[in-house]
Design a protein around this motif. Structure first.
Motif, PDB file in Angstrom:
ATOM      1  N   HIS A  25       4.273   1.142  -3.577  1.00 36.09           N
ATOM      2  CA  HIS A  25       2.880   1.585  -3.923  1.00 36.09           C
ATOM      3  C   HIS A  25       2.969   3.056  -3.803  1.00 36.09           C
ATOM      4  O   HIS A  25       1.910   3.597  -2.931  1.00 36.09           O
ATOM      5  CB  HIS A  25       1.833   0.784  -2.617  1.00 36.09           C
ATOM      6  CG  HIS A  25       1.846  -0.654  -2.624  1.00 36.09           C
ATOM      7  ND1 HIS A  25       1.737  -1.159  -3.742  1.00 36.09           N
ATOM      8  CD2 HIS A  25       2.011  -1.351  -1.631  1.00 36.09           C
ATOM      9  CE1 HIS A  25       1.607  -2.406  -3.357  1.00 36.09           C
ATOM     10  NE2 HIS A  25       1.955  -2.798  -2.295  1.00 36.09           N
ATOM     11  N   ASN A  28      -0.399   4.998  -4.689  1.00 36.05           N
ATOM     12  CA  ASN A  28      -1.257   5.242  -3.634  1.00 36.05           C
ATOM     13  C   ASN A  28      -1.230   6.803  -3.067  1.00 36.05           C
ATOM     14  O   ASN A  28      -2.392   7.184  -2.782  1.00 36.05           O
ATOM     15  CB  ASN A  28      -1.254   4.314  -2.496  1.00 36.05           C
ATOM     16  CG  ASN A  28      -1.827   2.933  -2.971  1.00 36.05           C
ATOM     17  OD1 ASN A  28      -2.499   2.490  -3.774  1.00 36.05           O
ATOM     18  ND2 ASN A  28      -1.236   2.006  -2.159  1.00 36.05           N
ATOM     19  N   PRO A 140      -1.916   6.265   4.963  1.00 34.50           N
ATOM     20  CA  PRO A 140      -1.103   5.719   5.855  1.00 34.50           C
ATOM     21  C   PRO A 140       0.139   4.951   5.334  1.00 34.50           C
ATOM     22  O   PRO A 140       0.323   4.733   4.013  1.00 34.50           O
ATOM     23  CB  PRO A 140      -1.949   4.345   6.217  1.00 34.50           C
ATOM     24  CG  PRO A 140      -2.910   4.146   5.078  1.00 34.50           C
ATOM     25  CD  PRO A 140      -3.056   5.480   4.401  1.00 34.50           C
ATOM     26  N   SER A 142       4.328   3.071   6.352  1.00 37.86           N
ATOM     27  CA  SER A 142       4.951   2.218   7.335  1.00 37.86           C
ATOM     28  C   SER A 142       6.431   2.242   6.856  1.00 37.86           C
ATOM     29  O   SER A 142       6.659   1.888   5.918  1.00 37.86           O
ATOM     30  CB  SER A 142       4.263   0.861   7.391  1.00 37.86           C
ATOM     31  OG  SER A 142       4.872  -0.018   8.460  1.00 37.86           O
ATOM     32  N   ASN A 161       6.557   1.684   2.910  1.00 35.80           N
ATOM     33  CA  ASN A 161       5.330   1.360   2.028  1.00 35.80           C
ATOM     34  C   ASN A 161       4.243   2.343   2.409  1.00 35.80           C
ATOM     35  O   ASN A 161       4.089   2.602   3.503  1.00 35.80           O
ATOM     36  CB  ASN A 161       4.941  -0.091   2.676  1.00 35.80           C
ATOM     37  CG  ASN A 161       4.145  -0.820   1.755  1.00 35.80           C
ATOM     38  OD1 ASN A 161       3.788  -0.602   0.552  1.00 35.80           O
ATOM     39  ND2 ASN A 161       3.519  -2.049   2.296  1.00 35.80           N
ATOM     40  N   GLY A 163      -0.007   2.705   1.959  1.00 34.90           N
ATOM     41  CA  GLY A 163      -1.228   2.022   2.004  1.00 34.90           C
ATOM     42  C   GLY A 163      -2.300   3.002   0.753  1.00 34.90           C
ATOM     43  O   GLY A 163      -1.916   4.087   0.612  1.00 34.90           O
ATOM     44  N   GLU A 164      -3.512   2.400   0.792  1.00 35.27           N
ATOM     45  CA  GLU A 164      -4.598   3.276   0.038  1.00 35.27           C
ATOM     46  C   GLU A 164      -5.100   4.345   0.912  1.00 35.27           C
ATOM     47  O   GLU A 164      -5.301   4.041   2.541  1.00 35.27           O
ATOM     48  CB  GLU A 164      -5.500   2.394  -0.504  1.00 35.27           C
ATOM     49  CG  GLU A 164      -5.210   1.219  -1.299  1.00 35.27           C
ATOM     50  CD  GLU A 164      -6.376   0.430  -1.668  1.00 35.27           C
ATOM     51  OE1 GLU A 164      -7.533   0.697  -1.431  1.00 35.27           O
ATOM     52  OE2 GLU A 164      -6.125  -0.263  -2.687  1.00 35.27           O
ATOM     53  N   THR A 188      -5.340  -0.998  11.321  1.00 32.33           N
ATOM     54  CA  THR A 188      -5.407  -2.005  10.435  1.00 32.33           C
ATOM     55  C   THR A 188      -4.465  -1.904   9.088  1.00 32.33           C
ATOM     56  O   THR A 188      -4.023  -3.057   8.659  1.00 32.33           O
ATOM     57  CB  THR A 188      -6.828  -2.283  10.037  1.00 32.33           C
ATOM     58  OG1 THR A 188      -7.803  -2.659  10.805  1.00 32.33           O
ATOM     59  CG2 THR A 188      -7.067  -3.408   8.832  1.00 32.33           C
ATOM     60  N   ALA A 189      -4.597  -0.643   8.701  1.00 30.14           N
ATOM     61  CA  ALA A 189      -3.823  -0.337   7.446  1.00 30.14           C
ATOM     62  C   ALA A 189      -2.176  -0.597   7.860  1.00 30.14           C
ATOM     63  O   ALA A 189      -1.267  -1.023   6.983  1.00 30.14           O
ATOM     64  CB  ALA A 189      -3.978   1.229   6.947  1.00 30.14           C
ATOM     65  N   THR A 192      -1.330  -4.340   7.896  1.00 29.81           N
ATOM     66  CA  THR A 192      -1.237  -4.801   6.516  1.00 29.81           C
ATOM     67  C   THR A 192       0.003  -4.264   5.786  1.00 29.81           C
ATOM     68  O   THR A 192       0.690  -5.131   5.210  1.00 29.81           O
ATOM     69  CB  THR A 192      -2.615  -3.925   5.701  1.00 29.81           C
ATOM     70  OG1 THR A 192      -3.592  -4.590   6.273  1.00 29.81           O
ATOM     71  CG2 THR A 192      -2.413  -4.583   4.110  1.00 29.81           C
ATOM     72  N   LEU A 193       0.429  -2.966   6.001  1.00 33.64           N
ATOM     73  CA  LEU A 193       1.637  -2.613   5.406  1.00 33.64           C
ATOM     74  C   LEU A 193       2.773  -3.132   5.959  1.00 33.64           C
ATOM     75  O   LEU A 193       3.809  -3.775   4.900  1.00 33.64           O
ATOM     76  CB  LEU A 193       1.656  -0.967   5.593  1.00 33.64           C
ATOM     77  CG  LEU A 193       0.733  -0.033   4.874  1.00 33.64           C
ATOM     78  CD1 LEU A 193       0.978   1.372   5.416  1.00 33.64           C
ATOM     79  CD2 LEU A 193       0.979  -0.229   3.226  1.00 33.64           C
ATOM     80  N   GLU A 196       3.075  -6.891   4.537  1.00 34.68           N
ATOM     81  CA  GLU A 196       3.449  -7.051   3.045  1.00 34.68           C
ATOM     82  C   GLU A 196       5.057  -6.761   3.030  1.00 34.68           C
ATOM     83  O   GLU A 196       5.650  -7.676   2.374  1.00 34.68           O
ATOM     84  CB  GLU A 196       2.830  -5.538   2.307  1.00 34.68           C
ATOM     85  CG  GLU A 196       1.342  -5.605   2.057  1.00 34.68           C
ATOM     86  CD  GLU A 196       0.732  -4.466   1.352  1.00 34.68           C
ATOM     87  OE1 GLU A 196      -0.472  -4.587   0.876  1.00 34.68           O
ATOM     88  OE2 GLU A 196       1.602  -3.590   1.029  1.00 34.68           O
TER      89      GLU A 196
END
Length: 246
Positions: A25, A28, A140, A142, A161, A163-164, A188-189, A192-193, A196
């Motif tokens: 990603h 992003n 964010p 990870s 990874n 995030g947005e 939360t980000a 999520t990362l 994924e």
């Protein structure tokens, strides 16, 4: 210039030692014209290098605990690359004012590890306050991969990874509730990362056909690193990065 040089040198070392890094990603990542705060859980000493490499040619400043500056060469290196020391016990106003100033008035963004430690995912209020004052977004990221040097050299897979970007302009005040909301969005980000990457195939090893080129690159990079260390030791006596920092 030194930032770009050292980033490239360390990445050559990491590629030669591991050769199994994957970036996700990248679309992003904000444009080079936009400053932002790049945040991630701090899990190894090499995850900042992967972060800086993926976001190139953007350059960053970053906070570092004051103890890291005690070594003459390493301390000089990180100062040359934009690090500034923070006393964790008594951070002071400079921990906020300096990064805000740089985000507003320079082309450098900021790397922060809001946990403040390698294996914790606590999100602290410093990121929220700096982002709000500088009016920048929070990016964010990870790292998932080997946590030890042995695992890195064995070629265990590395996944970086992204995030947005997180926009916090809707949060009017950075009181306890505002900081808690920013912390929740960042955590939360992060979660999520990590989820994924966990869903991806993580057992694939490095390309065996690249073993010889990697070995040659690693040997050359080590020799260059040793020469850089020697030159840096001398330079640390005659060049003070803080006095020449823009």
């Amino acid at each position: 210039m030194f930032y770009t040089y050292l980033r490239g040198l360390v990445m050559f070392l990491l590629w030669g030692a591991n050769g199994n890094a994957h970036f996700h990603h990248l679309e992003n990542i904000p444009s080079q014209e936009e400053n932002y705060i790049l945040v991630a859980p701090h899990r190894t000493w090499w995850d900042p290098v992967y972060m800086a490499f993926a976001t190139r040619p953007k350059q960053f400043i970053f906070m570092a605990k004051k103890e890291l500056f005690q070594n003459r060469v390493f301390g000089w290196w990180i100062r040359m690359c934009g690090a500034f020391p923070i006393d964790r016990a008594n951070p002071g106003a400079g921990a906020i004012k300096y990064p805000v100033k740089m985000l507003k008035n320079s082309q450098r963004s900021l790397i922060m590890f809001p946990s403040g430690s390698r294996h914790s995912t606590d999100v602290k209020g410093g990121v929220a306050l700096i982002a709000k004052m500088a009016k920048v977004r929070i990016m964010p990221a990870s790292y998932t991969g080997p946590m030890t040097l042995k695992g890195l050299i064995r070629g265990e897979r590395v996944d970086m990874n992204f995030g947005e970007p997180i926009d916090i302009s809707d949060i009017k005040k950075m009181n306890d509730e505002g900081v808690a909301e920013v912390a929740n969005r960042i955590q939360t980000a992060f979660d999520t990362l990590d989820q994924e990457v966990a869903a991806m195939q993580l057992k694939k090893g490095p390309n065996p056909w690249l073993l010889l080129p990697r070995l040659l690159v690693f040997v050359v990079a080590v020799l260059v690193a040793l020469l850089t260390f020697a030159v840096s030791f001398v330079a640390s006596f005659v060049w003070d990065p803080d006095k020449h920092r823009k």
